[in-house]
Motif scaffolding. Structure first.
Motif, PDB file in Angstrom:
ATOM      1  N   TRP A  21       0.846  -1.187   0.000  1.00  0.00           N
ATOM      2  CA  TRP A  21       0.000   0.000   0.000  1.00  0.00           C
ATOM      3  C   TRP A  21       0.883   1.240   0.000  1.00  0.00           C
ATOM      4  N   VAL A  22       0.623   2.142  -0.940  1.00  0.00           N
ATOM      5  CA  VAL A  22       1.393   3.375  -1.081  1.00  0.00           C
ATOM      6  C   VAL A  22       0.534   4.556  -0.642  1.00  0.00           C
ATOM      7  N   THR A  23       1.060   5.365   0.267  1.00  0.00           N
ATOM      8  CA  THR A  23       0.400   6.601   0.680  1.00  0.00           C
ATOM      9  C   THR A  23       1.345   7.747   0.350  1.00  0.00           C
ATOM     10  N   VAL A  24       0.907   8.638  -0.513  1.00  0.00           N
ATOM     11  CA  VAL A  24       1.728   9.760  -0.937  1.00  0.00           C
ATOM     12  C   VAL A  24       1.821  10.778   0.194  1.00  0.00           C
ATOM     13  N   VAL A  25       3.021  11.301   0.414  1.00  0.00           N
ATOM     14  CA  VAL A  25       3.242  12.302   1.450  1.00  0.00           C
ATOM     15  C   VAL A  25       2.321  13.495   1.199  1.00  0.00           C
ATOM     16  N   GLY A  26       1.565  13.882   2.218  1.00  0.00           N
ATOM     17  CA  GLY A  26       0.660  15.022   2.109  1.00  0.00           C
ATOM     18  C   GLY A  26      -0.748  14.669   1.662  1.00  0.00           C
ATOM     19  N   ALA A  28      -4.210  12.015   2.190  1.00  0.00           N
ATOM     20  CA  ALA A  28      -4.840  11.136   3.173  1.00  0.00           C
ATOM     21  C   ALA A  28      -5.090   9.729   2.624  1.00  0.00           C
ATOM     22  N   SER A  29      -5.434   9.626   1.341  1.00  0.00           N
ATOM     23  CA  SER A  29      -5.747   8.311   0.777  1.00  0.00           C
ATOM     24  C   SER A  29      -4.516   7.695   0.123  1.00  0.00           C
ATOM     25  N   GLY A  30      -4.557   6.385  -0.083  1.00  0.00           N
ATOM     26  CA  GLY A  30      -3.439   5.686  -0.692  1.00  0.00           C
ATOM     27  C   GLY A  30      -3.903   4.779  -1.807  1.00  0.00           C
ATOM     28  N   ARG A  31      -2.967   4.020  -2.372  1.00  0.00           N
ATOM     29  CA  ARG A  31      -3.251   3.117  -3.489  1.00  0.00           C
ATOM     30  C   ARG A  31      -2.534   1.800  -3.296  1.00  0.00           C
ATOM     31  N   GLU A  32      -3.102   0.756  -3.899  1.00  0.00           N
ATOM     32  CA  GLU A  32      -2.480  -0.556  -3.860  1.00  0.00           C
ATOM     33  C   GLU A  32      -1.272  -0.597  -4.787  1.00  0.00           C
ATOM     34  N   CYS A  33      -0.337  -1.472  -4.454  1.00  0.00           N
ATOM     35  CA  CYS A  33       0.799  -1.734  -5.324  1.00  0.00           C
ATOM     36  C   CYS A  33       1.175  -3.199  -5.168  1.00  0.00           C
ATOM     37  N   LYS A  34       2.102  -3.653  -5.979  1.00  0.00           N
ATOM     38  CA  LYS A  34       2.617  -5.016  -5.867  1.00  0.00           C
ATOM     39  C   LYS A  34       4.125  -4.912  -5.660  1.00  0.00           C
ATOM     40  N   VAL A  35       4.619  -5.560  -4.624  1.00  0.00           N
ATOM     41  CA  VAL A  35       6.054  -5.587  -4.328  1.00  0.00           C
ATOM     42  C   VAL A  35       6.642  -6.775  -5.078  1.00  0.00           C
ATOM     43  N   LEU A  45       8.577  -1.971  -7.193  1.00  0.00           N
ATOM     44  CA  LEU A  45       7.120  -2.009  -7.094  1.00  0.00           C
ATOM     45  C   LEU A  45       6.471  -1.844  -8.460  1.00  0.00           C
ATOM     46  N   ILE A  46       5.284  -2.390  -8.594  1.00  0.00           N
ATOM     47  CA  ILE A  46       4.419  -2.101  -9.740  1.00  0.00           C
ATOM     48  C   ILE A  46       3.177  -1.430  -9.183  1.00  0.00           C
ATOM     49  N   MET A  47       2.796  -0.302  -9.791  1.00  0.00           N
ATOM     50  CA  MET A  47       1.571   0.378  -9.370  1.00  0.00           C
ATOM     51  C   MET A  47       1.009   1.185 -10.527  1.00  0.00           C
ATOM     52  N   GLU A  48      -0.305   1.230 -10.581  1.00  0.00           N
ATOM     53  CA  GLU A  48      -0.977   1.955 -11.661  1.00  0.00           C
ATOM     54  C   GLU A  48      -0.705   3.445 -11.615  1.00  0.00           C
ATOM     55  N   ILE A  49      -0.476   3.984 -10.428  1.00  0.00           N
ATOM     56  CA  ILE A  49      -0.299   5.434 -10.303  1.00  0.00           C
ATOM     57  C   ILE A  49       1.164   5.862 -10.400  1.00  0.00           C
ATOM     58  N   ALA A  50       2.067   4.945 -10.745  1.00  0.00           N
ATOM     59  CA  ALA A  50       3.497   5.253 -10.757  1.00  0.00           C
ATOM     60  C   ALA A  50       3.845   6.542 -11.510  1.00  0.00           C
ATOM     61  N   PRO A  51       3.287   6.791 -12.687  1.00  0.00           N
ATOM     62  CA  PRO A  51       3.659   8.028 -13.382  1.00  0.00           C
ATOM     63  C   PRO A  51       3.161   9.294 -12.675  1.00  0.00           C
ATOM     64  N   ILE A  53       2.704   9.669  -9.126  1.00  0.00           N
ATOM     65  CA  ILE A  53       3.146   9.921  -7.762  1.00  0.00           C
ATOM     66  C   ILE A  53       4.387  10.797  -7.780  1.00  0.00           C
ATOM     67  N   GLY A  54       4.600  11.495  -6.680  1.00  0.00           N
ATOM     68  CA  GLY A  54       5.792  12.324  -6.549  1.00  0.00           C
ATOM     69  C   GLY A  54       7.004  11.458  -6.253  1.00  0.00           C
ATOM     70  N   THR A  55       7.995  12.054  -5.648  1.00  0.00           N
ATOM     71  CA  THR A  55       9.200  11.287  -5.374  1.00  0.00           C
ATOM     72  C   THR A  55       9.195  10.629  -4.002  1.00  0.00           C
ATOM     73  N   LYS A  56       8.401  11.134  -3.045  1.00  0.00           N
ATOM     74  CA  LYS A  56       8.378  10.551  -1.702  1.00  0.00           C
ATOM     75  C   LYS A  56       6.986  10.025  -1.357  1.00  0.00           C
ATOM     76  N   PHE A  57       6.961   8.883  -0.673  1.00  0.00           N
ATOM     77  CA  PHE A  57       5.702   8.295  -0.225  1.00  0.00           C
ATOM     78  C   PHE A  57       5.998   7.309   0.889  1.00  0.00           C
ATOM     79  N   TYR A  58       4.934   6.753   1.465  1.00  0.00           N
ATOM     80  CA  TYR A  58       5.063   5.725   2.503  1.00  0.00           C
ATOM     81  C   TYR A  58       4.602   4.391   1.942  1.00  0.00           C
ATOM     82  N   LEU A  59       5.269   3.311   2.310  1.00  0.00           N
ATOM     83  CA  LEU A  59       4.915   1.965   1.902  1.00  0.00           C
ATOM     84  C   LEU A  59       4.535   1.161   3.139  1.00  0.00           C
ATOM     85  N   SER A  60       3.408   0.462   3.052  1.00  0.00           N
ATOM     86  CA  SER A  60       2.956  -0.397   4.148  1.00  0.00           C
ATOM     87  C   SER A  60       2.342  -1.659   3.563  1.00  0.00           C
ATOM     88  N   ALA A  61       2.014  -2.605   4.430  1.00  0.00           N
ATOM     89  CA  ALA A  61       1.448  -3.882   3.991  1.00  0.00           C
ATOM     90  C   ALA A  61      -0.031  -3.775   3.643  1.00  0.00           C
TER      91      ALA A  61
END
Length: 93
Positions: A21-26, A28-35, A45-51, A53-61
């Motif tokens: 799960w990717v949460t972009v800095v700043g 509130a909501s996040g998106r799924e990804c595949k590690v 990672l593979i994620m639909e929003i890759a193009p 997203i900014g350069t910093k984000f949080y990754l969680s399970a």
């Protein structure tokens, strides 16, 4: 000339195909990804929003995980990104 990519890694990567799960800095909501693979210092990672997203984000399970890592994008190719971990897993307040 820089050494080959495989020789520049400071820790070995392990194949780990699982959800994340990717949460972009700043935001509130996040998106799924595949590690796809992970090491002590980063992951691929593979994620639909890759193009988009900014350069910093949080990754969680998962979206409601109590712990997450801050990450920075090192490279991008379409929907695939290589990331570097900026922190150890931290508890979310």
């Amino acid at each position: 000339m820089p050494p080959p990519k495989s020789n520049r890694r400071t820790s070995p990567r392990r194949t780990r195909i699982h959800g994340g799960w990717v949460t972009v800095v700043g935001e509130a909501s996040g998106r799924e990804c595949k590690v796809l693979n992970v090491s002590a210092g980063g992951a691929k990672l593979i994620m639909e929003i890759a193009p988009r997203i900014g350069t910093k984000f949080y990754l969680s399970a998962s979206p409601n995980a109590a712990r997450r890592k801050q990450c920075v994008v090192i490279w991008r190719r379409s929907s695939t990104v290589g990331i570097k971990f900026l922190s150890e897993f931290r508890s979310v307040n």
